[in-house]
Design a protein around this motif. Structure first.
Motif, PDB file in Angstrom:
ATOM      1  N   ASN A  49       0.796  -1.206   0.000  1.00  0.00           N
ATOM      2  CA  ASN A  49       0.000   0.000   0.000  1.00  0.00           C
ATOM      3  C   ASN A  49       0.845   1.282   0.000  1.00  0.00           C
ATOM      4  O   ASN A  49       0.405   2.314  -0.487  1.00  0.00           O
ATOM      5  CB  ASN A  49      -0.902   0.038   1.253  1.00  0.00           C
ATOM      6  CG  ASN A  49      -2.014  -0.973   1.175  1.00  0.00           C
ATOM      7  OD1 ASN A  49      -2.423  -1.416   0.129  1.00  0.00           O
ATOM      8  ND2 ASN A  49      -2.535  -1.353   2.332  1.00  0.00           N
ATOM      9  N   GLY A  50       2.027   1.213   0.594  1.00  0.00           N
ATOM     10  CA  GLY A  50       2.769   2.421   0.950  1.00  0.00           C
ATOM     11  C   GLY A  50       3.040   3.413  -0.164  1.00  0.00           C
ATOM     12  O   GLY A  50       3.125   4.612   0.077  1.00  0.00           O
ATOM     13  N   GLU A 105       8.506   2.246  -5.288  1.00  0.00           N
ATOM     14  CA  GLU A 105       8.447   1.863  -3.865  1.00  0.00           C
ATOM     15  C   GLU A 105       8.474   3.111  -2.992  1.00  0.00           C
ATOM     16  O   GLU A 105       9.089   4.115  -3.355  1.00  0.00           O
ATOM     17  CB  GLU A 105       9.666   1.004  -3.508  1.00  0.00           C
ATOM     18  CG  GLU A 105       9.454  -0.493  -3.658  1.00  0.00           C
ATOM     19  CD  GLU A 105       8.598  -1.095  -2.550  1.00  0.00           C
ATOM     20  OE1 GLU A 105       7.839  -0.370  -1.887  1.00  0.00           O
ATOM     21  OE2 GLU A 105       8.694  -2.311  -2.339  1.00  0.00           O
ATOM     22  N   ASP A 106       7.861   3.033  -1.841  1.00  0.00           N
ATOM     23  CA  ASP A 106       7.962   4.143  -0.884  1.00  0.00           C
ATOM     24  C   ASP A 106       9.263   4.037  -0.087  1.00  0.00           C
ATOM     25  O   ASP A 106       9.932   5.034   0.147  1.00  0.00           O
ATOM     26  CB  ASP A 106       6.744   4.200   0.045  1.00  0.00           C
ATOM     27  CG  ASP A 106       6.450   2.870   0.730  1.00  0.00           C
ATOM     28  OD1 ASP A 106       6.907   1.814   0.226  1.00  0.00           O
ATOM     29  OD2 ASP A 106       5.763   2.866   1.759  1.00  0.00           O
ATOM     30  N   ASP A 109      14.155  -1.136   2.635  1.00  0.00           N
ATOM     31  CA  ASP A 109      14.684  -1.346   3.973  1.00  0.00           C
ATOM     32  C   ASP A 109      15.706  -2.496   3.906  1.00  0.00           C
ATOM     33  O   ASP A 109      16.876  -2.272   3.621  1.00  0.00           O
ATOM     34  CB  ASP A 109      13.474  -1.671   4.857  1.00  0.00           C
ATOM     35  CG  ASP A 109      13.712  -1.430   6.331  1.00  0.00           C
ATOM     36  OD1 ASP A 109      14.846  -1.537   6.767  1.00  0.00           O
ATOM     37  OD2 ASP A 109      12.734  -1.158   7.062  1.00  0.00           O
ATOM     38  N   SER A 110      15.265  -3.724   4.099  1.00  0.00           N
ATOM     39  CA  SER A 110      16.184  -4.864   4.001  1.00  0.00           C
ATOM     40  C   SER A 110      16.582  -5.136   2.551  1.00  0.00           C
ATOM     41  O   SER A 110      17.617  -5.748   2.296  1.00  0.00           O
ATOM     42  CB  SER A 110      15.525  -6.118   4.578  1.00  0.00           C
ATOM     43  OG  SER A 110      14.441  -6.520   3.765  1.00  0.00           O
ATOM     44  N   GLY A 111      15.745  -4.712   1.605  1.00  0.00           N
ATOM     45  CA  GLY A 111      15.984  -5.001   0.180  1.00  0.00           C
ATOM     46  C   GLY A 111      15.296  -6.282  -0.276  1.00  0.00           C
ATOM     47  O   GLY A 111      15.289  -6.600  -1.465  1.00  0.00           O
ATOM     48  N   SER A 113      12.110  -7.041  -0.489  1.00  0.00           N
ATOM     49  CA  SER A 113      10.967  -6.811  -1.397  1.00  0.00           C
ATOM     50  C   SER A 113      11.446  -6.525  -2.810  1.00  0.00           C
ATOM     51  O   SER A 113      10.899  -7.059  -3.780  1.00  0.00           O
ATOM     52  CB  SER A 113      10.106  -5.640  -0.905  1.00  0.00           C
ATOM     53  OG  SER A 113       9.567  -5.923   0.361  1.00  0.00           O
ATOM     54  N   ASP A 165       2.861   3.889   6.977  1.00  0.00           N
ATOM     55  CA  ASP A 165       1.929   3.741   8.097  1.00  0.00           C
ATOM     56  C   ASP A 165       2.612   3.448   9.423  1.00  0.00           C
ATOM     57  O   ASP A 165       3.747   2.991   9.483  1.00  0.00           O
ATOM     58  CB  ASP A 165       0.943   2.604   7.803  1.00  0.00           C
ATOM     59  CG  ASP A 165       1.605   1.230   7.903  1.00  0.00           C
ATOM     60  OD1 ASP A 165       2.593   0.985   7.183  1.00  0.00           O
ATOM     61  OD2 ASP A 165       1.156   0.417   8.736  1.00  0.00           O
TER      62      ASP A 165
END
Ligand code: PRP
Length: 182
Positions: A49-50, A105-106, A109-111, A113, A165
């Protein structure tokens, strides 16, 4: 134009990126993306969703014809740490075979996704596959990922607002905040 959202902002939220700073950077990203995708009719794929707020604003700074589609994946659930287990909740609708694709992407982080999305989308044989993220946390990478356009490199803080969120709320904040730990 300033719009007062202070009623939505708890005391432990601190501004990381103001509405103005975000829009200024989006204008620059839009110019780069326009130059790189001119006349290619790219498909921009927002990762729900981000990314929906970022995508909505970004496309209005891109000055070439484009299409929009969405994929919904989830790795975090309602928590603040990646579970590492990625689920496809809404698959791609468009046919991207032979098309120029820009994944939106918004936050990276870890990569995990981005790694998952790249593998999944490459299987459809796009002519070009690039990634843009509004925020990148370089310190948090668990896997090496290539991101073509980064809005802001940020420290490892929990960030909310502008699509991101906090337990599913606060996505409607116009600025991006970090949560100060007591
Ligand atoms: C966020 C974000 C990315 C992912 C990045 O999604 O939108 O998709 O996490 O993290 P990673 O680099 O560690 O994989 P989230 O699962 O929080 O879902 P949401 O966008 O619906 O809030």
């Amino acid at each position: 134009m300033q719009y007062d959202q202070s009623v939505l902002v708890p005391g432990n939220y601190k501004v990381l990126l103001s509405e103005e700073a975000i829009q200024k950077r989006l204008r620059e990203l839009g110019e780069q993306i326009t130059a790189d995708f001119k006349d290619k009719r790219p498909i921009l794929i927002g990762i729900l969703n981000g990314s929906f707020v970022f995508l909505a604003d970004l496309i209005r700074y891109v000055n070439t014809d484009l299409e929009v589609d969405f994929i919904r994946i989830s790795s975090y659930g309602d928590g603040r740490e990646s579970s590492g287990h990625i689920k496809i909740l809404k698959p791609l609708s468009a046919d991207i075979n032979g098309r120029a694709v820009l994944v939106v992407e918004d936050i990276v982080d870890s990569g995990l996704s981005v790694q998952f999305l790249r593998k999944m989308l490459e299987a459809f044989n796009p002519s070009e596959l690039r990634f843009v993220t509004l925020l990148n946390k370089p310190e948090k990478k668990k896997v090496p990922v290539q991101i073509d356009y980064v809005g802001f490199e940020i420290e490892d803080k929990f960030v909310v607002g502008y699509g991101l969120d906090d337990g599913q709320i606060k996505r409607n904040l116009r600025s991006i905040y970090y949560i100060e730990q007591e």
